[in-house]
Design an enzyme around this catalytic site. Structure first.
Site, PDB file in Angstrom:
ATOM      1  N   CYS A 110       0.887  -1.053   0.035  1.00  0.00           N
ATOM      2  CA  CYS A 110       0.163  -0.089  -0.073  1.00  0.00           C
ATOM      3  C   CYS A 110       0.916   1.260  -0.237  1.00  0.00           C
ATOM      4  CB  CYS A 110      -0.863   0.058   1.370  1.00  0.00           C
ATOM      5  SG  CYS A 110      -2.042   1.271   1.472  1.00  0.00           S
ATOM      6  N   HIS A 154      -9.428  -3.593  -2.426  1.00  0.00           N
ATOM      7  CA  HIS A 154      -8.109  -3.014  -1.636  1.00  0.00           C
ATOM      8  C   HIS A 154      -8.452  -1.438  -1.552  1.00  0.00           C
ATOM      9  CE1 HIS A 154      -3.821  -2.218  -0.403  1.00  0.00           C
ATOM     10  NE2 HIS A 154      -4.558  -1.061  -0.642  1.00  0.00           N
ATOM     11  N   GLU A 155      -8.799  -0.888  -2.586  1.00  0.00           N
ATOM     12  CA  GLU A 155      -9.206   0.423  -2.506  1.00  0.00           C
ATOM     13  C   GLU A 155     -10.445   0.855  -1.773  1.00  0.00           C
ATOM     14  OE1 GLU A 155      -6.561   2.552  -2.988  1.00  0.00           O
ATOM     15  OE2 GLU A 155      -5.586   0.789  -3.771  1.00  0.00           O
ATOM     16  N   HIS A 158     -10.250   0.851   1.925  1.00  0.00           N
ATOM     17  CA  HIS A 158      -9.665   2.295   2.163  1.00  0.00           C
ATOM     18  C   HIS A 158     -10.685   3.183   2.439  1.00  0.00           C
ATOM     19  CE1 HIS A 158      -5.160   2.453   1.943  1.00  0.00           C
ATOM     20  NE2 HIS A 158      -5.441   1.826   0.900  1.00  0.00           N
TER      21      HIS A 158
END
Length: 183
Positions: A110, A154-155, A158
């Protein structure tokens, strides 16, 4: 050009643990647009192979809270298996996912995480994401698999204040099940 490196927050910043709000696509402020542009510049610099020249860590995607914008925006730009993936998405939401899991054998990384966290991060192998495409100014659905699926998850994590290492098995970081797909 702004020094894009100065905008990137690391995982010690509490902003990365706060949930983001929807972006009002009909009323994007100047500051919101500036930070979205910084996201695009950062990843495009990497995409063009100029991360070292720009003095930044290499990456293929970024979420808005990584530059201090607590609105739901992600930018992805990479090539995989001779295909280019480029999405600037507002308010992305996973609306469907497979039961099959997938993980990167090298582990995930990341832009906002300086320290290496070894281990496997299980993700859904296939997902469908609904979002507003800021590049083409329209609502879209993306059917994603493998690396694109991992990247999107993954994003999107976030935007909920979650980091990849939160998903690594605490007892056995390299735990995986035989039916999981290894990439």
């Amino acid at each position: 050009m702004d020094n894009i490196k100065q905008y990137l927050l690391d995982d010690s910043n509490v902003i990365l643990r706060q949930p983001s709000q929807d972006l009002d696509i009909n009323n994007i402020s100047d500051n919101e647009q500036k930070l979205i542009n910084i996201m695009v510049k950062y990843i495009d610099c990497c995409y063009l192979g100029k991360a070292k020249e720009c003095g930044i860590k290499e990456g293929i995607a970024i979420a808005s809270n990584q530059v201090g914008l607590l609105k739901k925006v992600i930018y992805i730009h990479f090539n995989h298996l001779d295909k280019e993936y480029k999405y600037l998405l507002a308010n992305p939401k996973i609306i469907q996912y497979s039961l099959q899991k997938v993980f990167l054998s090298s582990g995930e990384g990341c832009l906002s995480v300086k320290e290496k966290h070894a281990g496997y991060v299980p993700r859904y192998s296939k997902i469908t994401v609904h979002a507003y495409d800021l590049l083409n100014k329209k609502e879209i659905s993306i059917d994603a698999s493998d690396l694109l699926s991992i990247c999107l998850q993954h994003e999107i994590d976030h935007l909920s204040g979650k980091l990849y290492y939160d998903k690594i098995n605490k007892i056995d970081p390299f735990y995986f099940e035989q039916e999981w797909i290894r990439i």
